[in-house]
Design an enzyme around this catalytic site. Sequence first.
Site, short mmCIF file in Angstrom:
data_model
loop_
_atom_site.label_atom_id
_atom_site.label_comp_id
_atom_site.label_asym_id
_atom_site.label_seq_id
_atom_site.Cartn_x
_atom_site.Cartn_y
_atom_site.Cartn_z
CG ASP A 221 -1.83 1.13 1.15
OD1 ASP A 221 -3.41 0.96 0.19
OD2 ASP A 221 -1.73 2.42 2.60
CD GLU A 270 14.62 -14.71 5.32
OE1 GLU A 270 13.67 -14.61 5.78
OE2 GLU A 270 15.68 -13.52 5.41
C1 NOJ Z 1 -4.39 3.50 -0.63
C2 NOJ Z 1 -5.42 2.12 -1.02
O1 NOJ Z 1 -5.45 1.57 -2.26
C3 NOJ Z 1 -6.74 2.78 0.21
O2 NOJ Z 1 -7.71 2.16 -0.06
C4 NOJ Z 1 -6.50 3.82 0.80
O3 NOJ Z 1 -7.11 4.22 1.78
C5 NOJ Z 1 -5.43 4.31 1.29
N1 NOJ Z 1 -3.91 3.48 0.61
C6 NOJ Z 1 -4.39 4.31 2.44
O4 NOJ Z 1 -4.19 3.18 3.18
#
Ligand code: NOJ
Length: 566
Positions: A221, A270
């Site tokens: 993310d 790993e």
């Molecule tokens: C990207 C994610 O896809 C989204 O859904 C989220 O709100 C933001 N990152 C923050 O984590």
Amino acid sequence: MTEALLVDAHTDSTDSQQTAAASWWRQAAVYQIYPRSFADADGDGLGDLPGIRSRVDYLAELGIDAIWLSPFYPSALADGGYDVADYRDVDPRLGTLEDFDELIAALHERGIRVIVDIVPNHTSDLHEWFQEALAAGRGSAARDRYVFREGKGASGEEPPTDWESVFGGPAWERVEDGQWYFHNFATEQPDLNWDHPEVRADFLKTLRFWSDRGVDGFRIDVAHMLTKDLTEPLPSRAELERMPQDGTHPLLDRDDVHEVYAEWRRVFEEYDPPRTAVAEAWVSSPERRAKYASAEGLGQAFNFDLLEADFDAAEFRTVITDNLAQAAETGSSTTWVLSNHDVTRHATRYGLPPLAGRPVKQGTEWVAAGGPEADIDRDQGLRRARAATLLLLGLPGSTYLYQGEELGLQEVAAITAEQRQDPAFFRGGEYDGLGRDGCRVPLPWSADRPAFGFGGAVAHLPQPAWFAEYAVDVEAADPTSTLSLYREALRLRRLLQTEERLEWIETGRTDVIRFTRPNGWQVVTNFGTAPFPLPAEAGPVVLGALVDGEIAGASTVWIASPSLLE
Ligand code: NOJ
């Protein structure tokens, strides 16, 4: 786990088994599951892991190679689960670690790999570290794991800077003792301090925790946000916006973030086969994106160019050419994406007037206007969506599909303010307007059952009556449905899959594109409205239909020698 099955399903037979197993991700069709909206086994209105487990045969029949699970970790759902309270557990409302193990075993038995979401930029404010930081007070070691600062003004009553969060509103929140903490996203998502060795060590532990449980890969993310240069004096918002995003920006896409991923790579290696990763990195250029996709780093990065493109032949061709060239340079493979849990569903976007170069994400304006019915041509949207998907599935590289798109689902705009959950709706900001709930409405499985067979009597977001038309049981019984088309396309794709290259074939029309893969598998997409006569010598059509020897507007056909399908 049946490793042979996993290998066979995904690879070039000329590869050695080991290389093949290690490169399964390169041309995989990955299906994104948003767990809280997929299937609800205990009937509490929220999707769960046993719900997904109950649908593994559906996933196998669909013919995908892997699933990506959006967060299923303990969370207060301040941001749909992207506010993680514990990285190494399952939200009790979604199940247990045992349920997770059973799910992964059931998927592996069917030759389906599993990617989980890692959210390293921020934790939930309920994470034990943040609770400890609040309790321990200013100057404590616990606060060092996050970004705490004194405020401005006579008694520190003003935030340290005028920065805005991605979801809108200030990026700083004041705590009881008067200090402020930094959050790029919702208030409940404090950013971690990636200069802190404990933060770095803890994520290595998390990667090993899930890898040891058999997870095949990770989706990272906002991979471009982790490291920061917060040397005082901090720049103003206006200054920040003017700074180049060339690796030196204080908050975004810093060169030093790749030290983190080099360390993660060593953990991935790993394992046998090595664990994979795909970066969600919103960066300023293909060159910057390539750094995330490098073999010394995460290995693959999302390419969102088609999410932001019109349904337009020239735009698609340029995006495809550029991304393939970039992938060839890094040695990674490209990713193709039309929809995910953050954007307006593409069957809806394609029913709207073109963006024609305007710098907004497709569909955002329509959603912001409350989803006016009059502005949209849903039949056109669905036709185009089907054509675009067939084009994507014929491209070299991997394709990420979002749950519900195989049903041709449209965005749900009719959700009242009381029913909405997305912090982006409440705070405004980058995803302004109605936010992202409309693509997260629980799936319709059965036309006639309560909550369309999602689970109990009600789903956590309201399903409109028209969901009945898109229900899995209705579409499974209809050979012309979008579900039947996805199943057939994914089945043929496995048989036709070949080296990661294509050659364009000129069509003499600006609204029609045609390419061939090294084994002669061809894809022709007519983006226009006038039918395109297919030259007689083109070869047999194996997917998509010709109408009187012509490809109708907004449709795609695949051409291949029948010998490839034996
Ligand atoms: C990207 C994610 O896809 C989204 O859904 C989220 O709100 C933001 N990152 C923050 O984590």
